[in-house]
Design a protein around this motif. Sequence first.
Motif, PDB file in Angstrom:
ATOM      1  N   ILE A 136       0.810  -1.223   0.000  1.00 43.37           N
ATOM      2  CA  ILE A 136       0.000   0.000   0.000  1.00 43.37           C
ATOM      3  C   ILE A 136       0.840   1.270   0.000  1.00 43.37           C
ATOM      4  O   ILE A 136       0.288   2.367  -0.066  1.00 43.37           O
ATOM      5  N   GLY A 137       2.170   1.139   0.074  1.00 43.89           N
ATOM      6  CA  GLY A 137       3.026   2.313   0.120  1.00 43.89           C
ATOM      7  C   GLY A 137       3.838   2.482  -1.144  1.00 43.89           C
ATOM      8  O   GLY A 137       3.471   2.016  -2.225  1.00 43.89           O
ATOM      9  N   THR A 138       4.958   3.163  -1.014  1.00 40.96           N
ATOM     10  CA  THR A 138       5.893   3.420  -2.104  1.00 40.96           C
ATOM     11  C   THR A 138       7.293   3.019  -1.643  1.00 40.96           C
ATOM     12  O   THR A 138       7.504   2.753  -0.450  1.00 40.96           O
ATOM     13  N   PRO A 139       8.268   2.980  -2.558  1.00 40.37           N
ATOM     14  CA  PRO A 139       9.640   2.678  -2.105  1.00 40.37           C
ATOM     15  C   PRO A 139      10.150   3.639  -1.034  1.00 40.37           C
ATOM     16  O   PRO A 139      10.980   3.254  -0.206  1.00 40.37           O
ATOM     17  N   ALA A 140       9.642   4.879  -1.019  1.00 44.31           N
ATOM     18  CA  ALA A 140      10.053   5.828   0.020  1.00 44.31           C
ATOM     19  C   ALA A 140       9.595   5.399   1.400  1.00 44.31           C
ATOM     20  O   ALA A 140      10.130   5.868   2.418  1.00 44.31           O
ATOM     21  N   SER A 141       8.625   4.500   1.470  1.00 45.57           N
ATOM     22  CA  SER A 141       8.165   4.005   2.771  1.00 45.57           C
ATOM     23  C   SER A 141       9.255   3.227   3.499  1.00 45.57           C
ATOM     24  O   SER A 141       9.169   3.035   4.715  1.00 45.57           O
ATOM     25  N   ALA A 142      10.280   2.793   2.763  1.00 45.35           N
ATOM     26  CA  ALA A 142      11.400   2.108   3.410  1.00 45.35           C
ATOM     27  C   ALA A 142      12.102   3.033   4.403  1.00 45.35           C
ATOM     28  O   ALA A 142      12.680   2.557   5.392  1.00 45.35           O
ATOM     29  N   VAL A 143      12.055   4.341   4.155  1.00 44.02           N
ATOM     30  CA  VAL A 143      12.663   5.295   5.086  1.00 44.02           C
ATOM     31  C   VAL A 143      11.920   5.284   6.416  1.00 44.02           C
ATOM     32  O   VAL A 143      12.528   5.245   7.492  1.00 44.02           O
ATOM     33  N   SER A 144      10.587   5.305   6.355  1.00 47.68           N
ATOM     34  CA  SER A 144       9.793   5.292   7.584  1.00 47.68           C
ATOM     35  C   SER A 144       9.973   3.989   8.343  1.00 47.68           C
ATOM     36  O   SER A 144      10.112   3.990   9.574  1.00 47.68           O
ATOM     37  N   VAL A 145       9.965   2.878   7.618  1.00 48.75           N
ATOM     38  CA  VAL A 145      10.177   1.583   8.270  1.00 48.75           C
ATOM     39  C   VAL A 145      11.562   1.530   8.900  1.00 48.75           C
ATOM     40  O   VAL A 145      11.739   1.052  10.038  1.00 48.75           O
ATOM     41  N   GLY A 146      12.571   2.039   8.188  1.00 50.12           N
ATOM     42  CA  GLY A 146      13.927   2.053   8.726  1.00 50.12           C
ATOM     43  C   GLY A 146      14.037   2.907   9.977  1.00 50.12           C
ATOM     44  O   GLY A 146      14.729   2.537  10.935  1.00 50.12           O
ATOM     45  N   CYS A 147      13.337   4.052  10.007  1.00 47.19           N
ATOM     46  CA  CYS A 147      13.346   4.898  11.209  1.00 47.19           C
ATOM     47  C   CYS A 147      12.729   4.164  12.392  1.00 47.19           C
ATOM     48  O   CYS A 147      13.236   4.230  13.524  1.00 47.19           O
ATOM     49  N   GLY A 148      11.635   3.451  12.143  1.00 51.86           N
ATOM     50  CA  GLY A 148      11.020   2.681  13.212  1.00 51.86           C
ATOM     51  C   GLY A 148      11.939   1.587  13.728  1.00 51.86           C
ATOM     52  O   GLY A 148      11.987   1.317  14.941  1.00 51.86           O
ATOM     53  N   ILE A 149      12.692   0.950  12.825  1.00 54.77           N
ATOM     54  CA  ILE A 149      13.641  -0.087  13.237  1.00 54.77           C
ATOM     55  C   ILE A 149      14.740   0.497  14.107  1.00 54.77           C
ATOM     56  O   ILE A 149      15.122  -0.069  15.144  1.00 54.77           O
ATOM     57  N   ILE A 150      15.261   1.657  13.715  1.00 54.94           N
ATOM     58  CA  ILE A 150      16.335   2.300  14.493  1.00 54.94           C
ATOM     59  C   ILE A 150      15.847   2.651  15.893  1.00 54.94           C
ATOM     60  O   ILE A 150      16.557   2.453  16.884  1.00 54.94           O
ATOM     61  N   VAL A 151      14.617   3.179  15.985  1.00 55.73           N
ATOM     62  CA  VAL A 151      14.061   3.536  17.293  1.00 55.73           C
ATOM     63  C   VAL A 151      13.982   2.298  18.185  1.00 55.73           C
ATOM     64  O   VAL A 151      14.371   2.328  19.366  1.00 55.73           O
ATOM     65  N   TYR A 152      13.475   1.209  17.636  1.00 50.11           N
ATOM     66  CA  TYR A 152      13.340  -0.012  18.437  1.00 50.11           C
ATOM     67  C   TYR A 152      14.687  -0.504  18.944  1.00 50.11           C
ATOM     68  O   TYR A 152      14.841  -0.821  20.139  1.00 50.11           O
ATOM     69  N   TYR A 153      15.675  -0.581  18.066  1.00 47.89           N
ATOM     70  CA  TYR A 153      16.958  -1.130  18.470  1.00 47.89           C
ATOM     71  C   TYR A 153      17.726  -0.192  19.399  1.00 47.89           C
ATOM     72  O   TYR A 153      18.503  -0.649  20.251  1.00 47.89           O
ATOM     73  N   MET A 154      17.525   1.125  19.273  1.00 44.69           N
ATOM     74  CA  MET A 154      18.161   2.044  20.212  1.00 44.69           C
ATOM     75  C   MET A 154      17.616   1.838  21.625  1.00 44.69           C
ATOM     76  O   MET A 154      18.379   1.754  22.592  1.00 44.69           O
ATOM     77  N   LEU A 155      16.292   1.767  21.739  1.00 46.61           N
ATOM     78  CA  LEU A 155      15.687   1.566  23.055  1.00 46.61           C
ATOM     79  C   LEU A 155      16.027   0.182  23.608  1.00 46.61           C
ATOM     80  O   LEU A 155      16.227   0.022  24.816  1.00 46.61           O
ATOM     81  N   ARG A 156      16.089  -0.784  22.719  1.00 42.45           N
ATOM     82  CA  ARG A 156      16.452  -2.136  23.164  1.00 42.45           C
ATOM     83  C   ARG A 156      17.881  -2.171  23.697  1.00 42.45           C
ATOM     84  O   ARG A 156      18.160  -2.817  24.718  1.00 42.45           O
ATOM     85  N   TYR A 157      18.781  -1.462  23.034  1.00 42.61           N
ATOM     86  CA  TYR A 157      20.174  -1.433  23.485  1.00 42.61           C
ATOM     87  C   TYR A 157      20.285  -0.793  24.868  1.00 42.61           C
ATOM     88  O   TYR A 157      21.024  -1.285  25.735  1.00 42.61           O
ATOM     89  N   ILE A 158      19.546   0.278  25.085  1.00 47.11           N
ATOM     90  CA  ILE A 158      19.593   0.938  26.387  1.00 47.11           C
ATOM     91  C   ILE A 158      19.040   0.024  27.472  1.00 47.11           C
ATOM     92  O   ILE A 158      19.574  -0.049  28.588  1.00 47.11           O
ATOM     93  N   ASN A 159      17.950  -0.682  27.161  1.00 48.46           N
ATOM     94  CA  ASN A 159      17.383  -1.609  28.149  1.00 48.46           C
ATOM     95  C   ASN A 159      18.356  -2.726  28.513  1.00 48.46           C
ATOM     96  O   ASN A 159      18.483  -3.105  29.682  1.00 48.46           O
TER      97      ASN A 159
END
Length: 316
Positions: A136-159
Amino acid sequence: MTTLLVAKQYMKLFYSKFEIYITPFLKFLLAFISLVLINSSLGYMTGLNRLAVVLIVALMCSFMPTNFIVIMSALFTLLHLYAFSLECTVVIGAAFILMFLLYFRFSPKDTVVVVLTPVCFLLKIPYVMPIAMGLIGTPASAVSVGCGIIVYYMLRYINLNTPVLGQATDEEMVVRFKIVIDGILNNKEMVVTIVAFAIALILVYLIRRLSIDYAWTIAMVAGSLVNIMVILMGDLMFDTNVSLLGAIIGTIISFLITLVLQFFVFHVDYSRTEKVQFEDDEYYYYVKAVPKVTVAKPEKQVKQIAGQGKSRNTRY
């Protein structure tokens, strides 16, 4: 199947009729879930852990633009980190700024994706995001998905490194900066996941736009397989310790979820496909028309029961 199609028609009719109420409620629900997960994952600032605070902020998000949910989620995260470590706050805040610049530049309409990606990771169904956004998106949606991945792994690393980051003294500020930055930049599992999700998303997008029968189904299958292959190759190359069984089960569940998405967004009948050719003064047109699968909403039938003789007229 007819029952499902009728239910689909009723749901669309219900949403179009009460959209003014349903949309704010969905934004409220998304904001509430994201803030609760942030509080449960971090929870260093006790004032933000109160249910009343979460409800008030989620209610504000329901009447604001969708991007406001991302801003409030980032603010909650930074406030929790500030109560824990100033160094973590500075590093994560700088990362948020860079991600916001990329996000608002390439895919500003994919607000829900930035919030849903970490949520899906916490729910153990992250593989649904690249497949769904490829549909339902475009190739640019990979940027949003990538940002969400970075957020998750940053918080996971801190935990995972809370004892190390919390025991350092004030004199070791530079050391803590280095630990946080190295931990984020050297996270090979995060890099492999970003690459795998981006490849799967773009592949799904390219295939579902092809003029072939069952393009969406083929795209979902291909995206799921490629996603698993890239993650496993990354595990072999960088030793990321990814669970093979977890990846397979998560991909299967994600595939089933995207089947539901396909039913509501792109449910067509390829058996009635028609190919049309026509022309104008400048071009010849070759069109492939695939009809949607729809059913008419059943109409209510009112039966009138008359007496045996003449019809009776009742006065009130």
